[in-house]
Design a protein around this motif. Structure first.
Motif, PDB file in Angstrom:
ATOM      1  N   THR A  72      -3.311 -27.044  28.371  1.00  0.00           N
ATOM      2  CA  THR A  72      -2.497 -25.847  28.129  1.00  0.00           C
ATOM      3  C   THR A  72      -1.812 -25.363  29.397  1.00  0.00           C
ATOM      4  O   THR A  72      -0.618 -25.013  29.390  1.00  0.00           O
ATOM      5  CB  THR A  72      -3.365 -24.706  27.565  1.00  0.00           C
ATOM      6  OG1 THR A  72      -4.265 -25.227  26.598  1.00  0.00           O
ATOM      7  CG2 THR A  72      -2.502 -23.626  26.944  1.00  0.00           C
TER       8      THR A  72
ATOM      9  N   PRO B 126       8.044 -23.395  25.252  1.00  0.00           N
ATOM     10  CA  PRO B 126       7.090 -22.480  24.609  1.00  0.00           C
ATOM     11  C   PRO B 126       5.874 -23.239  24.101  1.00  0.00           C
ATOM     12  O   PRO B 126       5.997 -24.313  23.519  1.00  0.00           O
ATOM     13  CB  PRO B 126       7.894 -21.890  23.443  1.00  0.00           C
ATOM     14  CG  PRO B 126       9.323 -22.138  23.776  1.00  0.00           C
ATOM     15  CD  PRO B 126       9.354 -23.401  24.581  1.00  0.00           C
TER      16      PRO B 126
ATOM     17  N   THR C 191       2.297 -22.864  21.809  1.00  0.00           N
ATOM     18  CA  THR C 191       1.408 -22.155  20.894  1.00  0.00           C
ATOM     19  C   THR C 191       0.114 -22.946  20.821  1.00  0.00           C
ATOM     20  O   THR C 191       0.124 -24.126  20.471  1.00  0.00           O
ATOM     21  CB  THR C 191       2.023 -22.027  19.494  1.00  0.00           C
ATOM     22  OG1 THR C 191       3.237 -21.282  19.569  1.00  0.00           O
ATOM     23  CG2 THR C 191       1.061 -21.314  18.544  1.00  0.00           C
TER      24      THR C 191
ATOM     25  N   ARG D 162      -5.838 -16.679  26.651  1.00  0.00           N
ATOM     26  CA  ARG D 162      -4.902 -15.542  26.674  1.00  0.00           C
ATOM     27  C   ARG D 162      -4.837 -14.927  28.066  1.00  0.00           C
ATOM     28  O   ARG D 162      -3.772 -14.481  28.512  1.00  0.00           O
ATOM     29  CB  ARG D 162      -5.329 -14.485  25.651  1.00  0.00           C
ATOM     30  CG  ARG D 162      -5.134 -14.891  24.212  1.00  0.00           C
ATOM     31  CD  ARG D 162      -5.273 -13.701  23.273  1.00  0.00           C
ATOM     32  NE  ARG D 162      -5.216 -14.118  21.876  1.00  0.00           N
ATOM     33  CZ  ARG D 162      -6.284 -14.317  21.116  1.00  0.00           C
ATOM     34  NH1 ARG D 162      -7.502 -14.114  21.619  1.00  0.00           N
ATOM     35  NH2 ARG D 162      -6.144 -14.705  19.862  1.00  0.00           N
ATOM     36  N   ARG D 163      -5.974 -14.892  28.742  1.00  0.00           N
ATOM     37  CA  ARG D 163      -6.027 -14.289  30.070  1.00  0.00           C
ATOM     38  C   ARG D 163      -5.368 -15.177  31.119  1.00  0.00           C
ATOM     39  O   ARG D 163      -4.679 -14.686  32.010  1.00  0.00           O
ATOM     40  CB  ARG D 163      -7.483 -14.028  30.463  1.00  0.00           C
ATOM     41  CG  ARG D 163      -7.661 -13.265  31.761  1.00  0.00           C
ATOM     42  CD  ARG D 163      -9.116 -13.147  32.153  1.00  0.00           C
ATOM     43  NE  ARG D 163      -9.682 -14.444  32.533  1.00  0.00           N
ATOM     44  CZ  ARG D 163      -9.518 -14.994  33.745  1.00  0.00           C
ATOM     45  NH1 ARG D 163      -8.794 -14.375  34.668  1.00  0.00           N
ATOM     46  NH2 ARG D 163     -10.073 -16.151  34.015  1.00  0.00           N
ATOM     47  N   ARG D 164      -5.552 -16.506  30.976  1.00  0.00           N
ATOM     48  CA  ARG D 164      -5.151 -17.427  32.039  1.00  0.00           C
ATOM     49  C   ARG D 164      -3.761 -18.012  31.872  1.00  0.00           C
ATOM     50  O   ARG D 164      -3.179 -18.514  32.839  1.00  0.00           O
ATOM     51  CB  ARG D 164      -6.142 -18.598  32.117  1.00  0.00           C
ATOM     52  CG  ARG D 164      -7.509 -18.245  32.606  1.00  0.00           C
ATOM     53  CD  ARG D 164      -8.388 -19.490  32.600  1.00  0.00           C
ATOM     54  NE  ARG D 164      -7.795 -20.583  33.377  1.00  0.00           N
ATOM     55  CZ  ARG D 164      -7.816 -21.856  33.008  1.00  0.00           C
ATOM     56  NH1 ARG D 164      -8.367 -22.211  31.858  1.00  0.00           N
ATOM     57  NH2 ARG D 164      -7.262 -22.785  33.770  1.00  0.00           N
ATOM     58  N   THR D 165      -3.226 -18.035  30.660  1.00  0.00           N
ATOM     59  CA  THR D 165      -1.979 -18.749  30.417  1.00  0.00           C
ATOM     60  C   THR D 165      -0.925 -17.843  29.774  1.00  0.00           C
ATOM     61  O   THR D 165      -1.226 -16.759  29.293  1.00  0.00           O
ATOM     62  CB  THR D 165      -2.202 -19.962  29.482  1.00  0.00           C
ATOM     63  OG1 THR D 165      -2.410 -19.493  28.142  1.00  0.00           O
ATOM     64  CG2 THR D 165      -3.416 -20.780  29.911  1.00  0.00           C
ATOM     65  N   GLY D 166       0.282 -18.344  29.759  1.00  0.00           N
ATOM     66  CA  GLY D 166       1.357 -17.631  29.080  1.00  0.00           C
ATOM     67  C   GLY D 166       1.584 -18.131  27.672  1.00  0.00           C
ATOM     68  O   GLY D 166       2.585 -17.775  27.029  1.00  0.00           O
ATOM     69  N   ALA D 167       0.652 -18.947  27.170  1.00  0.00           N
ATOM     70  CA  ALA D 167       0.797 -19.495  25.826  1.00  0.00           C
ATOM     71  C   ALA D 167       0.542 -18.430  24.767  1.00  0.00           C
ATOM     72  O   ALA D 167      -0.181 -17.455  25.007  1.00  0.00           O
ATOM     73  CB  ALA D 167      -0.181 -20.651  25.627  1.00  0.00           C
ATOM     74  N   THR D 168       1.129 -18.626  23.612  1.00  0.00           N
ATOM     75  CA  THR D 168       0.760 -17.836  22.435  1.00  0.00           C
ATOM     76  C   THR D 168      -0.513 -18.449  21.876  1.00  0.00           C
ATOM     77  O   THR D 168      -0.507 -19.606  21.444  1.00  0.00           O
ATOM     78  CB  THR D 168       1.880 -17.878  21.380  1.00  0.00           C
ATOM     79  OG1 THR D 168       3.069 -17.321  21.927  1.00  0.00           O
ATOM     80  CG2 THR D 168       1.475 -17.107  20.138  1.00  0.00           C
TER      81      THR D 168
ATOM     82  N   GLY E 266       2.221 -25.373  30.066  1.00  0.00           N
ATOM     83  CA  GLY E 266       2.958 -24.137  30.300  1.00  0.00           C
ATOM     84  C   GLY E 266       3.943 -24.249  31.450  1.00  0.00           C
ATOM     85  O   GLY E 266       4.941 -23.503  31.496  1.00  0.00           O
ATOM     86  N   ARG E 267       3.690 -25.186  32.373  1.00  0.00           N
ATOM     87  CA  ARG E 267       4.586 -25.349  33.514  1.00  0.00           C
ATOM     88  C   ARG E 267       5.837 -26.138  33.157  1.00  0.00           C
ATOM     89  O   ARG E 267       6.751 -26.260  33.985  1.00  0.00           O
ATOM     90  CB  ARG E 267       3.850 -26.058  34.661  1.00  0.00           C
ATOM     91  CG  ARG E 267       2.632 -25.298  35.175  1.00  0.00           C
ATOM     92  CD  ARG E 267       2.126 -25.917  36.470  1.00  0.00           C
ATOM     93  NE  ARG E 267       0.826 -25.366  36.834  1.00  0.00           N
ATOM     94  CZ  ARG E 267      -0.310 -26.044  36.827  1.00  0.00           C
ATOM     95  NH1 ARG E 267      -0.301 -27.325  36.467  1.00  0.00           N
ATOM     96  NH2 ARG E 267      -1.442 -25.479  37.183  1.00  0.00           N
TER      97      ARG E 267
END
Length: 238
Positions: free
Chosen positions: A43, A52, A54, A67-73, A47-48
Motif C-alpha cells: 500500500t 488513487p 483503495t 488510515r493513519r499511515r497512508t493516503g489510501a482510501t 501510494g507513491r
C-alpha cells in the motif's frame, strides 16, 4: 480480535518481491484497488505512484493503521463481498493462500478492472496460467483473460512463513474476447471437463460434438488445450 493465523495473513517482507510487484503494476493504468493490504507493505509504495489507491482490509487493526499511515482510501470489510468499481482500474493483492480460488472466482466475474497483479500460491499460479495443464476454472475464463506467471516468490518472503512458495500472477482482460457467448461457452467447457471418455476426442464424440471431435488433437486431454484451441473447439461445437 482475529490474529494473523485466523485471517490467513502472511505479511510480505521481501523488498525484491515488492519491487517485482511494483514493476508489474507500472505496466498498467488507472486507479488501484488493493485486496487484503495487511500491514501496508504494498500500500505504501503504491501510494507513491501518484495513482488513487483503495485498500480493502478485513482486519480492523490493520485498517486503522493503514488510515493513519497512508493516503489510501481504506475500506474495512471482506473483499470477497466488495463491489468492484465499474470504471477501469487495476487490482493488486497479496492473497491469503487458503482463499485463492474463491478470490479468483469473485474477481473474474467482476466488471471494470483491466489488469490484476496478485501474489498467490505457486502451484495455483501455474494452473491458472495453464503451465503443465489448464484447469476447468482457467479454461472457463481464458477467452476473456490472459494469465501469466511473472515470478516465483519464496516462502521466506512472508511472515509467518507459509509451507509453500508463492508467485506473482498477472491477469489481463483481453480487449477483444476470443468468444462472445460467455454463458454458453462456460457450460460447454464444464461439460467437456466432466465428460466421460478416454481422451478429448472420445469425450466430445459421446457428447455429440462430432465436428469438434474430428478436429481435436489426437491423444489430447481437456487440460492440454490452449486458450485459442478452446475458442476454436467452441466454434466447432456451436
Amino acid at each position: 480480535m482475529f490474529g494473523p493465523h485466523e485471517l490467513g495473513q502472511n505479511f510480505l517482507i521481501d523488498r525484491a518481491t515488492i519491487d517485482a510487484v511494483l514493476r508489474c503494476v507500472a505496466e498498467t493504468d488507472g486507479p488501484i484497488v488493493e485486496l487484503g493490504p495487511g500491514d501496508g507493505a504494498l500500500t505504501v509504495p503504491l501510494g507513491r505512484t501518484g495513482r488513487p489507491v483503495t485498500a480493502v482490509e478485513l482486519d480492523p487493526r490493520c485498517a486503522a493503521e493503514l488510515r493513519r499511515r497512508t493516503g489510501a482510501t481504506v475500506i474495512h470489510g471482506d473483499y470477497l463481498r466488495f463491489r468492484f468499481p465499474r470504471h477501469p482500474h487495476t487490482v493488486v493483492g497479496n492473497i491469503p493462500f487458503h482463499i485463492t480460488t474463491a478470490t479468483l472466482r469473485r474477481l473474474l466475474a467482476a466488471p471494470g478492472w483491466e489488469a490484476a497483479v496478485l501474489i498467490v500460491q505457486w502451484e495455483v499460479a501455474r494452473r491458472r496460467a495453464g503451465i503443465g495443464g489448464a484447469t476447468l476454472l482457467t479454461a472457463s475464463w481464458w477467452p476473456w483473460f490472459d494469465f501469466r506467471v511473472r515470478a516465483r516468490v519464496p516462502a521466506r518472503a512472508f511472515r509467518p512463513v507459509p509451507g509453500v512458495d508463492g508467485a506473482i500472477l498477472t491477469a489481463t482482460r483481453r480487449p477483444d474476447p476470443l468468444v462472445d457467448d460467455r454463458a454458453g461457452y462456460q457450460r460447454f467447457v464444464k461439460r467437456v471437463f466432466t465428460g466421460r471418455g478416454r481422451g478429448l476426442r472420445a469425450i466430445l464424440a459421446k457428447a455429440g460434438y462430432r465436428e469438434a471431435a474430428a478436429w481435436a488433437p489426437r491423444d489430447a486431454l481437456p487440460r492440454d488445450l490452449s486458450a485459442e484451441q478452446w475458442a476454436r473447439l467452441w466454434r466447432l461445437s456451436s
